[in-house]
Design an enzyme around this catalytic site. Structure first.
Site, PDB file in Angstrom:
ATOM      1  N   ARG A  13       0.847  -1.194   0.000  1.00 30.46           N
ATOM      2  CA  ARG A  13       0.000   0.000   0.000  1.00 30.46           C
ATOM      3  C   ARG A  13       0.884   1.247   0.000  1.00 30.46           C
ATOM      4  O   ARG A  13       1.986   1.233   0.542  1.00 30.46           O
ATOM      5  CB  ARG A  13      -0.921   0.026   1.220  1.00 30.46           C
ATOM      6  CG  ARG A  13      -2.146  -0.897   1.080  1.00 30.46           C
ATOM      7  CD  ARG A  13      -3.054  -0.802   2.289  1.00 30.46           C
ATOM      8  NE  ARG A  13      -2.403  -1.305   3.485  1.00 30.46           N
ATOM      9  CZ  ARG A  13      -1.833  -0.571   4.416  1.00 30.46           C
ATOM     10  NH1 ARG A  13      -1.859   0.753   4.344  1.00 30.46           N
ATOM     11  NH2 ARG A  13      -1.243  -1.132   5.446  1.00 30.46           N
TER      12      ARG A  13
ATOM     13  N   TYR B  55      -1.161  -3.541  -6.733  1.00 28.08           N
ATOM     14  CA  TYR B  55      -1.062  -4.240  -5.450  1.00 28.08           C
ATOM     15  C   TYR B  55      -2.441  -4.306  -4.776  1.00 28.08           C
ATOM     16  O   TYR B  55      -3.176  -3.308  -4.729  1.00 28.08           O
ATOM     17  CB  TYR B  55      -0.054  -3.539  -4.524  1.00 28.08           C
ATOM     18  CG  TYR B  55      -0.124  -4.114  -3.130  1.00 28.08           C
ATOM     19  CD1 TYR B  55       0.398  -5.372  -2.855  1.00 28.08           C
ATOM     20  CD2 TYR B  55      -0.783  -3.436  -2.110  1.00 28.08           C
ATOM     21  CE1 TYR B  55       0.273  -5.932  -1.596  1.00 28.08           C
ATOM     22  CE2 TYR B  55      -0.902  -3.988  -0.847  1.00 28.08           C
ATOM     23  CZ  TYR B  55      -0.373  -5.247  -0.592  1.00 28.08           C
ATOM     24  OH  TYR B  55      -0.514  -5.799   0.657  1.00 28.08           O
TER      25      TYR B  55
ATOM     26  N   LYS C 224      -9.854  -2.500   1.444  1.00 23.87           N
ATOM     27  CA  LYS C 224      -9.537  -1.389   2.346  1.00 23.87           C
ATOM     28  C   LYS C 224     -10.281  -0.111   1.919  1.00 23.87           C
ATOM     29  O   LYS C 224     -10.751   0.654   2.770  1.00 23.87           O
ATOM     30  CB  LYS C 224      -8.035  -1.133   2.366  1.00 23.87           C
ATOM     31  CG  LYS C 224      -7.170  -2.368   2.645  1.00 23.87           C
ATOM     32  CD  LYS C 224      -7.219  -2.814   4.086  1.00 23.87           C
ATOM     33  CE  LYS C 224      -6.159  -3.904   4.359  1.00 23.87           C
ATOM     34  NZ  LYS C 224      -6.211  -4.412   5.732  1.00 23.87           N
TER      35      LYS C 224
ATOM     36  N   HIS D 210     -11.050  -2.363  11.119  1.00 27.94           N
ATOM     37  CA  HIS D 210      -9.965  -3.202  10.604  1.00 27.94           C
ATOM     38  C   HIS D 210      -9.749  -4.369  11.574  1.00 27.94           C
ATOM     39  O   HIS D 210      -8.772  -4.400  12.314  1.00 27.94           O
ATOM     40  CB  HIS D 210      -8.699  -2.319  10.513  1.00 27.94           C
ATOM     41  CG  HIS D 210      -7.549  -2.947   9.808  1.00 27.94           C
ATOM     42  ND1 HIS D 210      -6.245  -2.549  10.019  1.00 27.94           N
ATOM     43  CD2 HIS D 210      -7.486  -3.930   8.883  1.00 27.94           C
ATOM     44  CE1 HIS D 210      -5.437  -3.254   9.256  1.00 27.94           C
ATOM     45  NE2 HIS D 210      -6.154  -4.103   8.561  1.00 27.94           N
TER      46      HIS D 210
ATOM     47  N   SER E 221      -1.646  -3.663   9.900  1.00 26.92           N
ATOM     48  CA  SER E 221      -1.314  -4.605   8.837  1.00 26.92           C
ATOM     49  C   SER E 221      -0.013  -5.346   9.142  1.00 26.92           C
ATOM     50  O   SER E 221       0.960  -4.744   9.592  1.00 26.92           O
ATOM     51  CB  SER E 221      -1.176  -3.860   7.513  1.00 26.92           C
ATOM     52  OG  SER E 221      -2.442  -3.423   7.104  1.00 26.92           O
TER      53      SER E 221
ATOM     54  N   CYS F 192       0.438  -7.591  11.510  1.00 28.56           N
ATOM     55  CA  CYS F 192       0.658  -7.727  12.953  1.00 28.56           C
ATOM     56  C   CYS F 192      -0.151  -8.868  13.569  1.00 28.56           C
ATOM     57  O   CYS F 192      -0.317  -8.919  14.788  1.00 28.56           O
ATOM     58  CB  CYS F 192       0.356  -6.420  13.664  1.00 28.56           C
ATOM     59  SG  CYS F 192       1.529  -5.129  13.247  1.00 28.56           S
TER      60      CYS F 192
ATOM     61  N   ASP G  62      -9.910  -9.763   8.500  1.00 27.33           N
ATOM     62  CA  ASP G  62      -9.390  -8.414   8.232  1.00 27.33           C
ATOM     63  C   ASP G  62     -10.379  -7.283   8.499  1.00 27.33           C
ATOM     64  O   ASP G  62      -9.978  -6.216   8.923  1.00 27.33           O
ATOM     65  CB  ASP G  62      -8.919  -8.338   6.770  1.00 27.33           C
ATOM     66  CG  ASP G  62      -7.992  -7.162   6.502  1.00 27.33           C
ATOM     67  OD1 ASP G  62      -7.078  -6.936   7.316  1.00 27.33           O
ATOM     68  OD2 ASP G  62      -8.177  -6.470   5.493  1.00 27.33           O
TER      69      ASP G  62
ATOM     70  N   ARG H  25       1.976 -12.143  -0.674  1.00 26.05           N
ATOM     71  CA  ARG H  25       0.622 -12.436  -0.188  1.00 26.05           C
ATOM     72  C   ARG H  25       0.027 -13.668  -0.843  1.00 26.05           C
ATOM     73  O   ARG H  25       0.354 -13.992  -1.982  1.00 26.05           O
ATOM     74  CB  ARG H  25      -0.290 -11.237  -0.517  1.00 26.05           C
ATOM     75  CG  ARG H  25       0.108  -9.933   0.177  1.00 26.05           C
ATOM     76  CD  ARG H  25      -0.611  -9.782   1.479  1.00 26.05           C
ATOM     77  NE  ARG H  25      -0.130  -8.655   2.269  1.00 26.05           N
ATOM     78  CZ  ARG H  25      -0.762  -8.222   3.361  1.00 26.05           C
ATOM     79  NH1 ARG H  25      -1.887  -8.784   3.749  1.00 26.05           N
ATOM     80  NH2 ARG H  25      -0.263  -7.243   4.075  1.00 26.05           N
TER      81      ARG H  25
HETATM   82  N1  LIG Z   1       5.937 -13.784  16.946  1.00 27.41           N
HETATM   83  C1  LIG Z   1       4.698 -13.821  16.450  1.00 27.41           C
HETATM   84  N2  LIG Z   1       4.500 -13.541  15.138  1.00 27.41           N
HETATM   85  C2  LIG Z   1       3.230 -13.568  14.659  1.00 27.41           C
HETATM   86  C3  LIG Z   1       2.122 -13.916  15.500  1.00 27.41           C
HETATM   87  N3  LIG Z   1       1.006 -13.866  14.743  1.00 27.41           N
HETATM   88  C4  LIG Z   1       1.402 -13.504  13.494  1.00 27.41           C
HETATM   89  N4  LIG Z   1       2.744 -13.345  13.430  1.00 27.41           N
HETATM   90  C5  LIG Z   1       3.544 -13.015  12.219  1.00 27.41           C
HETATM   91  O1  LIG Z   1       3.223 -11.703  11.789  1.00 27.41           O
HETATM   92  C6  LIG Z   1       3.159 -11.619  10.353  1.00 27.41           C
HETATM   93  C7  LIG Z   1       1.824 -11.056   9.938  1.00 27.41           C
HETATM   94  O2  LIG Z   1       0.777 -11.886  10.414  1.00 27.41           O
HETATM   95  P1  LIG Z   1      -0.696 -11.826   9.801  1.00 27.41           P
HETATM   96  O3  LIG Z   1      -1.553 -12.710  10.639  1.00 27.41           O
HETATM   97  O4  LIG Z   1      -0.635 -12.117   8.352  1.00 27.41           O
HETATM   98  O5  LIG Z   1      -1.046 -10.278  10.029  1.00 27.41           O
HETATM   99  P2  LIG Z   1      -2.250  -9.376   9.446  1.00 27.41           P
HETATM  100  O6  LIG Z   1      -1.684  -8.627   8.277  1.00 27.41           O
HETATM  101  O7  LIG Z   1      -2.624  -8.472  10.577  1.00 27.41           O
HETATM  102  O8  LIG Z   1      -3.345 -10.299   9.050  1.00 27.41           O
HETATM  103  C8  LIG Z   1       3.401 -13.035   9.832  1.00 27.41           C
HETATM  104  O9  LIG Z   1       4.714 -13.135   9.374  1.00 27.41           O
HETATM  105  C9  LIG Z   1       3.171 -13.904  11.044  1.00 27.41           C
HETATM  106  O10 LIG Z   1       3.933 -15.086  10.984  1.00 27.41           O
HETATM  107  C10 LIG Z   1       2.370 -14.238  16.895  1.00 27.41           C
HETATM  108  O11 LIG Z   1       1.475 -14.548  17.677  1.00 27.41           O
HETATM  109  N5  LIG Z   1       3.672 -14.161  17.303  1.00 27.41           N
HETATM  110  C1  LIG Z   2      -4.377  -6.102   2.638  1.00 30.91           C
HETATM  111  C2  LIG Z   2      -3.690  -5.678   3.620  1.00 30.91           C
HETATM  112  O1  LIG Z   2      -4.008  -6.243   4.787  1.00 30.91           O
HETATM  113  P1  LIG Z   2      -3.445  -6.719   6.197  1.00 30.91           P
HETATM  114  O2  LIG Z   2      -4.092  -5.846   7.194  1.00 30.91           O
HETATM  115  O3  LIG Z   2      -3.856  -8.168   6.297  1.00 30.91           O
HETATM  116  O4  LIG Z   2      -1.948  -6.591   6.188  1.00 30.91           O
HETATM  117  C3  LIG Z   2      -2.717  -4.600   3.366  1.00 30.91           C
HETATM  118  O5  LIG Z   2      -2.342  -3.923   4.314  1.00 30.91           O
HETATM  119  O6  LIG Z   2      -2.319  -4.409   2.214  1.00 30.91           O
HETATM  120 MN   LIG Z   3      -4.200 -10.311   7.139  1.00 32.28          MN
END
Ligand SMILES: Nc1nc2c(ncn2[C@@H]2O[C@H](COP(=O)(O)OP(=O)(O)O)[C@@H](O)[C@H]2O)c(=O)[nH]1
Ligand SMILES: C=C(OP(=O)(O)O)C(=O)O
Ligand SMILES: [Mn+2]
Length: 564
Positions: free
Chosen positions: A27, A176, A185, A205, A227, A229, A252, A348
């Site tokens: 983004r 992207y 989003k 979110h 994002s 996290c 999400d 992704r």
């Molecule tokens: N250390 C740690 N890393 C995490 C945890 N949950 C997610 N991650 C890592 O954080 C990154 C983003 O996680 P994701 O679930 O895709 O985040 P989103 O973008 O908020 O959906 C990935 O590389 C995960 O492996 C956790 O509980 N502990």
């Molecule tokens: C699609 C997205 O989502 P996420 O919050 O899972 O990182 C992004 O930030 O581009």
């Molecule tokens: Mn995600």
């Protein structure tokens, strides 16, 4: 495939890999703007005219000029696709319809995974309103420069613009997902956020999940993390504690409203997952891995010589010696420093929700699911304990406004600076953030069952930069504590920053945990942190800070200042 944009992965049925131009991988927050006649409908009255970090305003005149400069003729020589889509189940009273025009075939394919695309939309829509979405990669033909990876884009001219008054999104120059799959989003957060403000509901979110404990009691949670996290991972965790079941409603975005019984109900407006690939494996997220066995598109990941996908985190799941081609097309061997990392950190997967084996039976229920708890969180390497519980709704709104997190690869920021990301919504606000905070505060009304609000931090580190908490499936232990708190169990104690678990009240059996380090609230850290938060809110939100939130800030700050 004929043009070379997609490439079939032979290891899984109907699964494709796509590599973008390396300049178009995330983004672009700095080019994401919201248009309104009144500047302060979008931005806050920042102190001394400081540049707004919470929504970027564009005037109607500048918007018009930006469009005139970019759009006339922008699709010349290309196919234009018309995508009718529904956010939420087609025909459900809570769903909303959009139509996206695009010249990107990648967008067409991903929209079909992420939203509900069907001819039925036209019938359901009739003459009613819909959200207008316009997208172009910004490369009219003939193209007189080299297109990288058969991925047309125009990084110099990127703009992602929103017109909440007109319920319209205009996106140019990027393919992207976060910039181009406009149902996600752009519509479901920025435009829907504004509709929700007008209509008295919330577009957030947030993931949506349920936890069932060994007694068979089920509770639903939503969680807002910035994002990259941990939303997708938490939404589908495999609990490590025996007897617990987690089911996923969404990973999400949550659209939420109180029903006539005063219960907060949430629906997932999406139909698929657009998840971060690196870190995903059978240990951390077996349910995502199960969803990736067919019918997916993988973007900017690496490929193994036997036609499979690869990214950082899958080292133990493929043959160690297998030749790998990185997302940049370079040769790579597991363990080698050369051409590392194999995949872009924001690579992704796009997968249909129905592929995930733990989707909740009610995940498409038009009535939504009843929410007991709201969880905020971010990447906080220092100072912030594993879990904090808000004292009440107002304090919870303040906890949400306090969210900060280390920058990730999901947007253009470099390095690991700790950035403010209130409610994990900084990049996704469609209107004045002061009004947004007031809207949150206004949710509390007599007769409503207000969910408990929590803040979690899976990412605290020790002196050796190692995570203090194992995370992933072990996060069930924190969810279990929250469930018991929702039931009023006496397992929390007050601190200056909120309620924290009484020592030993989170089940850590079988884990090697340093409780003191994981839960400590260092006074010096928090004093400087809350003063910095005050400076940030004064500068960025200024006179738009709702009085109730200001008194929360005063109240918590005074307590933190008195800490010894
Ligand atoms: N250390 C740690 N890393 C995490 C945890 N949950 C997610 N991650 C890592 O954080 C990154 C983003 O996680 P994701 O679930 O895709 O985040 P989103 O973008 O908020 O959906 C990935 O590389 C995960 O492996 C956790 O509980 N502990
Ligand atoms: C699609 C997205 O989502 P996420 O919050 O899972 O990182 C992004 O930030 O581009
Ligand atoms: Mn995600």
């Amino acid at each position: 495939m004929e043009r070379g944009t997609l490439h079939k992965l032979t290891k899984y049925p109907n699964t494709y890999i796509c590599r973008t131009d390396p300049r178009d991988v995330a983004r672009v927050e700095s080019r994401t703007v919201v248009c309104s006649v009144d500047r302060y409908a979008t931005e806050c009255h920042t102190k001394d005219g400081a540049a707004s970090q919470l929504a970027h305003w564009i005037s109607p005149e500048n918007m018009d000029a930006a469009m005139q400069e970019r759009f006339p003729g922008c699709m010349a020589g290309r196919m234009m696709y018309v995508i009718p889509f529904s956010m939420g189940p087609i025909g459900s009273p809570l769903s909303k319809i959009g139509v996206e025009l695009t010249d990107s075939n990648y967008v067409v394919l991903c929209m079909r995974l992420m939203t509900r695309v069907s001819h039925d939309i036209w019938r359901v829509l009739g003459n009613n309103e819909f959200v207008r979405c316009l997208h172009s990669v910004g490369c009219p033909r003939p193209v007189n420069y080299r297109v990288v990876n058969h991925w047309s884009c125009n990084p110099e001219k990127v703009i992602i613009a929103h017109m909440p008054d007109d319920r319209m999104v205009v996106s140019y120059g990027s393919g992207y997902g976060g910039n181009s799959l406009l149902g996600k989003k752009c519509f479901a957060l920025r435009i829907a956020g504004r509709i929700a403000y007008d209509e008295g509901w919330m577009a957030e979110h947030m993931l949506i999940m349920s936890v069932t404990n060994p007694k068979g009691v089920e509770k639903f949670f939503v969680a807002a993390f910035p994002s990259a996290c941990g939303k997708t991972n938490l939404a589908m965790i495999q609990p490590t504690l025996p007897g617990y079941t987690v089911r996923c409603v969404g990973d999400d975005i949550a659209w939420m409203r109180f029903n006539k019984d005063g219960q907060l109900m949430a629906i997932n407006p999406e139909n698929g997952f657009f998840g971060v690939a690196p870190g995903t494996n059978h240990q951390t997220n077996p349910n995502a891995m199960a969803a990736l066995q067919r019918d997916c598109i993988l973007t900017n990941v690496a490929e193994t010589a036997d036609g499979g996908y690869f990214w950082e985190g899958l080292e133990d799941e493929v043959d160690k010696d297998i030749p790998i081609t990185t997302w940049l097309g370079k040769p790579y061997k597991i363990g080698s420093k050369e051409n590392y990392p194999s995949s872009h950190p924001n690579s992704r997967f796009t997968a249909p929700a129905k592929n995930c084996p733990i989707m909740h039976p009610k995940w498409e229920d038009p009535a939504g699911v009843p929410i007991s708890g709201i969880i905020f969180g971010g990447r906080r390497p220092e100072g912030v304990p594993l879990v904090i519980e808000a004292e009440d709704w107002k304090h919870g709104v303040f906890l949400g406004a306090q969210v900060k997190s280390e920058a990730t690869a999901a947007a253009e920021f470099k390095g690991k600076q700790i950035m403010h990301d209130p409610m994990a919504m900084r990049p996704f606000l469609g209107y004045n953030f002061g009004k947004y905070l007031q809207h949150w505060l206004d949710m509390e009304k007599p007769g409503r069952k207000m969910p408990k609000i929590f803040h979690v931090n899976w990412f605290r580190k020790d002196q050796n930069e190692k995570f203090l908490w194992p995370g992933f499936g072990e996060n069930i232990r924190v969810l279990d504590w929250m469930m018991r708190r929702v039931d009023g169990e006496d397992i929390a104690e007050p601190t200056a920053v909120g309620l924290v678990p009484k020592e030993g009240s989170i089940n850590t059996d079988g884990l090697n945990i340093n409780w003191k380090e994981l839960f400590s609230i260092p006074p010096d850290y928090w004093k400087s942190d809350i003063h910095e938060t005050r400076r940030y809110l004064e500068e960025q939100v200024g006179d738009d800070i709702p009085p109730v939130l200001r008194s929360e800030l005063d109240r918590v700050e005074a307590r933190v200042d008195a800490m010894k």
